[in-house]
Design an enzyme around this catalytic site. Structure first.
Site, PDB file in Angstrom:
ATOM      1  N   CYS A   1       0.834  -1.198   0.000  1.00 41.67           N
ATOM      2  CA  CYS A   1       0.000   0.000   0.000  1.00 41.67           C
ATOM      3  C   CYS A   1       0.877   1.259   0.000  1.00 41.67           C
ATOM      4  O   CYS A   1       1.369   1.651  -1.054  1.00 41.67           O
ATOM      5  CB  CYS A   1      -0.964  -0.036   1.183  1.00 41.67           C
ATOM      6  SG  CYS A   1      -2.407   0.989   0.927  1.00 41.67           S
TER       7      CYS A   1
ATOM      8  N   HIS B   1      -3.397  -4.971   0.691  1.00 42.88           N
ATOM      9  CA  HIS B   1      -2.620  -5.470   1.833  1.00 42.88           C
ATOM     10  C   HIS B   1      -2.632  -7.000   1.841  1.00 42.88           C
ATOM     11  O   HIS B   1      -3.511  -7.605   2.459  1.00 42.88           O
ATOM     12  CB  HIS B   1      -3.243  -4.973   3.143  1.00 42.88           C
ATOM     13  CG  HIS B   1      -3.035  -3.521   3.388  1.00 42.88           C
ATOM     14  ND1 HIS B   1      -1.927  -3.038   4.044  1.00 42.88           N
ATOM     15  CD2 HIS B   1      -3.784  -2.444   3.065  1.00 42.88           C
ATOM     16  CE1 HIS B   1      -2.009  -1.722   4.122  1.00 42.88           C
ATOM     17  NE2 HIS B   1      -3.123  -1.341   3.533  1.00 42.88           N
TER      18      HIS B   1
ATOM     19  N   GLU C   1      -0.957  -8.990   3.443  1.00 42.25           N
ATOM     20  CA  GLU C   1      -0.681  -9.598   4.760  1.00 42.25           C
ATOM     21  C   GLU C   1      -1.942 -10.125   5.445  1.00 42.25           C
ATOM     22  O   GLU C   1      -1.881 -11.030   6.263  1.00 42.25           O
ATOM     23  CB  GLU C   1       0.043  -8.610   5.683  1.00 42.25           C
ATOM     24  CG  GLU C   1      -0.739  -7.373   6.124  1.00 42.25           C
ATOM     25  CD  GLU C   1      -0.573  -6.182   5.186  1.00 42.25           C
ATOM     26  OE1 GLU C   1      -0.274  -6.395   3.990  1.00 42.25           O
ATOM     27  OE2 GLU C   1      -0.751  -5.032   5.644  1.00 42.25           O
TER      28      GLU C   1
HETATM   29  N1  GLN Z   1      -1.680   6.717   3.192  1.00 43.64           N
HETATM   30  C1  GLN Z   1      -1.932   5.998   2.004  1.00 43.64           C
HETATM   31  C2  GLN Z   1      -3.362   6.201   1.492  1.00 43.64           C
HETATM   32  O1  GLN Z   1      -4.202   6.662   2.212  1.00 43.64           O
HETATM   33  C3  GLN Z   1      -1.616   4.522   2.167  1.00 43.64           C
HETATM   34  C4  GLN Z   1      -2.503   3.821   3.128  1.00 43.64           C
HETATM   35  C5  GLN Z   1      -1.974   2.500   3.604  1.00 43.64           C
HETATM   36  O2  GLN Z   1      -0.788   2.229   3.494  1.00 43.64           O
HETATM   37  N2  GLN Z   1      -2.816   1.669   4.168  1.00 43.64           N
HETATM   38  O3  GLN Z   1      -3.658   5.912   0.371  1.00 43.64           O
END
Ligand code: GLN
Length: 548
Positions: free
Chosen positions: A381, A507, A509
């Site tokens: 992400c 994600h 994970e």
């Molecule tokens: N801050 C970034 C966004 O809002 C990534 C978010 C994250 O890593 N979960 O898109």
């Protein structure tokens, strides 16, 4: 009809109540009993989505997009189920629902009270989960510790359940800590007695007491707890601290917890098969060659902030018969010509998710290091945003490339909000959350890892890859290897001229399981394990034989 197991905690928080709940689930599932789990969080936030990871650890995301407590991650990993929104209940949700009903006039002019209105709303959440999942056993964890002010309505609701659904259909399990006094070298039971008294004061008599302790618990201590707390002797179950959390189900099963639950809930006796689980735990406990991974993040001081990432790395390493040795690198320390020696021993670099500008430049530096030195890199992400920013700055030469999250005025917003997201400034409820399909490009690292072309993974973010830069980035060697089915959103990107530099907008994970690592994590460790770094030696001939 579902039976209910309610799990409360006493004495102190963090005794391992969540792991106990997850383990009870494992034990029951090993007997082919269907289970579902719910966590009741007494805080007034509607969900943990807006809470700092420093305060609450990781925000776990379910496939249907609920932002939940990290305990749900443990339930999913241990029981190997996918939970949904109904599994996460907070006081904030309960109160806002009750108040909304009152505003709508649902209560016909009645006086709205904690009992019965709030407790009824809580019990409806129990029913909702039971009805939706049709699980034979629903396990419900009451967050916090008995005696907390916020937890009272939840305790009152679980007390009422015994009458509502019948005594034989409800089981109360209390998890406590038995402290050890060094000076007298003894384990003390008094705090447990007090917390059971507190439970009884509100009308709950525990059926089973699970005693966490760092020291062995003698029969004498167990007898004493049985006598003072009025539970059967066999229902006082020690839970010693063990080297890996995955061992807890085995320990509890050994102490007869599975059979005890079957007896008390009058469930059909079924034999348990924990053999695969036992084999996995044995493998975890076998010394393995380390694979050194640098985790470059913003919240590394609190390891719980990356709970699922850490677990996924361990699952992946175990698959390769390696041990993931994690180096937690606060990204800020890499900034402004900071010391990057820690990266020199890393066989793989991972940049996990996060929010806000702090530490971003350190992460970009880690990505540059991985790209230039051909060190395997996995971006999750935010880790994908970082990888794209880095590539745009140093390969395309757009020095000021950035995400508009970190620099609203950047001349090269390679990561940006989608046009229809602009203007939605409030923090709650504006994110892309939960499962989204992703089409993988044949022959890419991502497609090779998953071994299939369409995957579903969980998201939690606001910002996206900016399509205006797609052509340019691709021409310079970035491969957009995962796209939303309509081709509009870049979900995975990787570098053509690199052994393994892959990052996902989702994600991965959250879907990793012990014994079934997420494919991206698995291949990341697969690529990292053979990298030889400064100060390292090639594996001994003996072990290289073993790890072939
Ligand atoms: N801050 C970034 C966004 O809002 C990534 C978010 C994250 O890593 N979960 O898109």
């Amino acid at each position: 009809m579902s039976r209910y197991i309610f799990v409360t905690g006493g004495v102190v928080s963090s005794v391992g109540k969540g792991i106990t709940v997850a383990s009870i689930g494992t034990i029951l599932k090993s007997r082919q009993i269907t289970v579902s789990v719910q966590k009741l969080d007494p805080y007034l936030n509607v969900d943990p989505g807006t809470m700092s990871p420093y305060q609450h650890g990781e925000v776990f995301v379910t496939q249907d997009g609920a932002e939940t407590d990290l305990d749900l991650g443990n339930y999913e990993r241990f029981i190997d189920i996918n939970l949904g929104t109904e599994s996460s209940v907070t006081s904030g949700q309960i109160y806002s629902t009750v108040i909304a009903k009152e505003r709508r006039g649902d209560f016909l002019g009645g006086t709205i009270q904690v009992v019965p209105h709030v407790t009824t709303e809580i019990k409806e959440r129990f029913n909702l989960l039971a009805e939706k999942t049709k699980a034979e056993v629903v396990i419900i964890e009451v967050g916090g510790t008995v005696g907390d002010i916020e937890g009272q309505p939840f305790l009152e609701a679980i007390r009422q359940m015994r009458n509502d659904v019948g005594r034989d259909n409800v089981l109360y399990v209390h998890v406590t800590l038995l402290p050890y006094l060094n000076s007298t070298q003894e384990i003390k039971t008094k705090p447990t007695q007090h917390s059971v008294n507190e439970l009884r004061r509100i009308g709950i008599q525990p059926d089973i007491i699970i005693c966490r302790s760092d020291h062995p618990i003698s029969q004498e201590i167990r007898d004493k707890i049985s006598l003072f707390c009025d539970v059967e002797k066999r229902a006082v179950i020690p839970m010693p601290t063990v080297p890996t959390i995955y061992e807890v189900p085995l320990v509890l099963e050994e102490e007869g917890l599975g059979q005890l639950i079957i007896d008390k809930l009058k469930l059909k006796p079924r034999s348990s098969d924990l053999k695969p689980w036992r084999e996995m735990v044995n493998l975890i406990k076998t010394p393995r060659e380390p694979v050194n991974i640098a985790l470059v993040g913003k919240y590394v001081e609190l390891k719980d902030a990356y709970f699922s990432v850490r677990e996924a790395l361990h699952h992946a390493a175990l698959h390769h018969e390696r041990d993931a040795e994690l180096n937690w690198v606060p990204s800020e320390t890499l900034e402004n010509n900071g010391d990057d020696s820690v990266l020199r021993s890393a066989q793989g670099i991972i940049v996990p998710g996060g929010f806000g500008v702090r530490g971003i430049e350190g992460m970009v530096k880690a990505a540059t290091y991985a790209r230039e030195n051909k060190i395997p890199y996995l971006g999750l992400c935010l880790g994908m945003h970082v990888m794209v920013i880095e590539f745009a700055r140093h390969v395309l030469g757009s020095k000021k490339a950035n995400s508009t999250e970190f620099d609203a005025r950047t001349p090269h917003p390679v990561i940006d909000l989608l046009p229809d997201q602009r203007g939605k400034a409030t923090k709650g409820g504006t994110m892309r959350l939960g499962n989204y399909p992703c089409q993988l490009v044949n022959g890419s690292h991502a497609a090779t890892a998953y071994g299939q072309s369409l995957v579903n993974e969980r998201h939690r973010h606001r910002y996206e890859f900016n399509n205006k830069y797609r052509k340019q980035l691709e021409a310079a060697g970035m491969v957009c290897s995962g796209l939303s089915p309509d081709g509009n959103l870049v979900e995975v990107c990787e570098l053509a001229d690199h052994p393994w530099m892959v990052a996902s907008q989702f994600h991965p994970e959250f879907t990793s399981r012990p014994g079934r690592p997420n494919p991206l994590f698995r291949d990341f460790i697969g690529a990292a394990k053979d990298i030889l770094r400064e100060g390292a030696q090639p594996p001994l001939p003996l072990s290289s034989e073993r790890y072939k």
